[in-house]
Design a protein around this motif. Structure first.
Motif, mmCIF file in Angstrom:
data_model
loop_
_atom_site.group_PDB
_atom_site.id
_atom_site.type_symbol
_atom_site.label_atom_id
_atom_site.label_comp_id
_atom_site.label_asym_id
_atom_site.label_seq_id
_atom_site.Cartn_x
_atom_site.Cartn_y
_atom_site.Cartn_z
ATOM 1 N N VAL A 63 0.838 -1.205 0.000
ATOM 2 C CA VAL A 63 0.000 0.000 0.000
ATOM 3 C C VAL A 63 0.865 1.245 0.000
ATOM 4 O O VAL A 63 0.636 2.187 -0.765
ATOM 5 C CB VAL A 63 -0.947 -0.006 1.223
ATOM 6 N N SER A 64 1.886 1.255 0.847
ATOM 7 C CA SER A 64 2.793 2.411 0.926
ATOM 8 C C SER A 64 3.510 2.634 -0.402
ATOM 9 O O SER A 64 3.624 3.777 -0.881
ATOM 10 C CB SER A 64 3.808 2.184 2.048
ATOM 11 N N ALA B 119 -6.582 -0.103 -4.916
ATOM 12 C CA ALA B 119 -7.996 -0.270 -4.562
ATOM 13 C C ALA B 119 -8.287 -1.691 -4.099
ATOM 14 O O ALA B 119 -9.012 -1.904 -3.117
ATOM 15 C CB ALA B 119 -8.878 0.088 -5.762
ATOM 16 N N ARG B 120 -7.710 -2.680 -4.769
ATOM 17 C CA ARG B 120 -7.901 -4.079 -4.367
ATOM 18 C C ARG B 120 -7.385 -4.316 -2.943
ATOM 19 O O ARG B 120 -8.018 -5.002 -2.143
ATOM 20 C CB ARG B 120 -7.170 -5.010 -5.335
ATOM 21 N N ALA C 295 -11.390 2.976 -1.502
ATOM 22 C CA ALA C 295 -11.270 2.131 -2.694
ATOM 23 C C ALA C 295 -12.240 2.589 -3.771
ATOM 24 O O ALA C 295 -11.895 2.625 -4.968
ATOM 25 C CB ALA C 295 -11.542 0.671 -2.325
ATOM 26 N N GLN C 296 -13.455 2.951 -3.365
ATOM 27 C CA GLN C 296 -14.453 3.424 -4.327
ATOM 28 C C GLN C 296 -13.971 4.665 -5.074
ATOM 29 O O GLN C 296 -14.100 4.767 -6.298
ATOM 30 C CB GLN C 296 -15.765 3.729 -3.608
ATOM 31 N N LYS C 297 -13.400 5.625 -4.364
ATOM 32 C CA LYS C 297 -12.895 6.847 -5.003
ATOM 33 C C LYS C 297 -11.804 6.536 -6.021
ATOM 34 O O LYS C 297 -11.784 7.104 -7.127
ATOM 35 C CB LYS C 297 -12.361 7.802 -3.940
ATOM 36 N N LEU C 298 -10.908 5.627 -5.655
ATOM 37 C CA LEU C 298 -9.846 5.245 -6.587
ATOM 38 C C LEU C 298 -10.406 4.585 -7.834
ATOM 39 O O LEU C 298 -10.003 4.898 -8.959
ATOM 40 C CB LEU C 298 -8.870 4.295 -5.888
ATOM 41 N N LEU C 299 -11.346 3.672 -7.632
ATOM 42 C CA LEU C 299 -11.920 2.945 -8.766
ATOM 43 C C LEU C 299 -12.693 3.887 -9.683
ATOM 44 O O LEU C 299 -12.590 3.792 -10.917
ATOM 45 C CB LEU C 299 -12.827 1.825 -8.262
ATOM 46 N N GLU C 300 -13.455 4.785 -9.109
ATOM 47 C CA GLU C 300 -14.236 5.713 -9.935
ATOM 48 C C GLU C 300 -13.331 6.669 -10.711
ATOM 49 O O GLU C 300 -13.704 7.141 -11.790
ATOM 50 C CB GLU C 300 -15.225 6.478 -9.059
ATOM 51 N N SER C 301 -12.137 6.910 -10.178
ATOM 52 C CA SER C 301 -11.201 7.799 -10.883
ATOM 53 C C SER C 301 -10.609 7.156 -12.131
ATOM 54 O O SER C 301 -10.036 7.850 -12.977
ATOM 55 C CB SER C 301 -10.080 8.237 -9.936
ATOM 56 N N ASP D 198 -13.669 -2.011 -20.127
ATOM 57 C CA ASP D 198 -13.689 -3.392 -20.619
ATOM 58 C C ASP D 198 -13.110 -4.393 -19.618
ATOM 59 O O ASP D 198 -12.912 -5.564 -19.952
ATOM 60 C CB ASP D 198 -12.890 -3.492 -21.926
ATOM 61 N N SER D 199 -12.859 -3.957 -18.398
ATOM 62 C CA SER D 199 -12.240 -4.826 -17.393
ATOM 63 C C SER D 199 -13.291 -5.437 -16.476
ATOM 64 O O SER D 199 -13.947 -4.734 -15.697
ATOM 65 C CB SER D 199 -11.224 -4.035 -16.554
ATOM 66 N N ALA D 200 -13.436 -6.756 -16.539
ATOM 67 C CA ALA D 200 -14.380 -7.445 -15.657
ATOM 68 C C ALA D 200 -13.957 -7.315 -14.198
ATOM 69 O O ALA D 200 -14.791 -7.148 -13.307
ATOM 70 C CB ALA D 200 -14.465 -8.919 -16.046
ATOM 71 N N GLU D 201 -12.641 -7.363 -13.955
ATOM 72 C CA GLU D 201 -12.142 -7.237 -12.581
ATOM 73 C C GLU D 201 -12.495 -5.871 -11.994
ATOM 74 O O GLU D 201 -12.859 -5.774 -10.814
ATOM 75 C CB GLU D 201 -10.623 -7.429 -12.555
ATOM 76 N N PHE D 202 -12.404 -4.847 -12.817
ATOM 77 C CA PHE D 202 -12.743 -3.488 -12.352
ATOM 78 C C PHE D 202 -14.193 -3.418 -11.915
ATOM 79 O O PHE D 202 -14.512 -2.926 -10.822
ATOM 80 C CB PHE D 202 -12.474 -2.458 -13.459
#
Length: 221
Positions: free
Chosen positions: A52-53, A73-74, A85-91, A98-102
């Motif tokens: 993380v760091s 985010a994961r 994590a939500q803020k990172l993903l939405e950014s 096209d990413s299923a993992e996302f």
């Protein structure tokens, strides 16, 4: 019997029963980590903190690093820091269409924060892109969401997972746990037994990989 003998031997050698118990527990833990893997890793949280760091530093130096943001985010999801994590993903949404993992990760944080409808829609979008994303586990995540409020829907998601995980010890163990949560004890027992049966049929080189789930299935059966 062997454990009792080992404890008595350690007690005599060390002269202290509490120290003997501690040494025995350490031995059991090390053997488990080497050959089975049921006990959690004591070093994993520290490694995760280091990752993380490192990722935070990379992102501060390069704010457009999509892969680092998704990886961070994961890790935050694992630590249950869903809002961050939500803020990172939405950014990174525009770069991750096209990413299923996302979409599964984004759906997961919404579900865990109580927005079931949006979270389910995103997870289903992930499964539409790739029905086998994360080995079908999103189906079990959705089943868990509905296990109390809509059992028929929960069972439907369990069946979809089962279609994907037809030859995996881990898959049948997770299936058994979900059936237990749905109070379907007979199906749970069958799933745990199937996990054990699959393990027994595996070649030696595959057994180490699946041993943890077979052992857990034996314990739950």
């Amino acid at each position: 019997m062997g454990k009792i003998f080992g404890f008595i031997l350690l007690w005599r050698l060390l002269g202290n029963p509490f120290l003997a118990i501690l040494v025995l527990l350490v031995i059991v833990y090390l053997l488990d980590r080497r050959f089975v893997g049921v006990f959690p890793s004591l070093t994993k949280p520290f490694k995760r903190m280091g990752q993380v760091s490192r990722l935070r530093t990379q992102i501060s130096m390069n704010p457009n690093d999509v892969s680092s943001k998704h990886e961070l985010a994961r890790l935050l999801i694992e630590r249950k820091k869903d809002a961050e994590a939500q803020k990172l993903l939405e950014s990174i949404a525009s770069q991750s269409e096209d990413s299923a993992e996302f979409w599964d990760d984004l759906g997961t944080v919404y579900v865990r924060q109580g927005d079931i409808q949006k979270g389910e829609a995103y997870i289903l979008k992930a499964l539409e892109i790739n029905p086998r994303v994360k080995y079908g586990r999103p189906y079990l995540r959705l089943a868990d969401v509905y296990k109390s409020s809509d059992r028929d829907k929960a069972v439907e998601y369990v069946h979809r997972f089962q279609e994907i995980q037809s030859s995996s010890c881990e898959g049948y163990y997770l299936l058994g746990m979900m059936y237990k949560a749905l109070d379907r004890q007979a199906e749970a027992k069958t799933a745990f037994q199937e996990s054990i049966n699959i393990y027994r049929s595996l070649p030696k080189y595959k057994k180490r990989q699946e041993r943890k789930w077979a052992v857990l299935s034996m314990m739950r059966k």
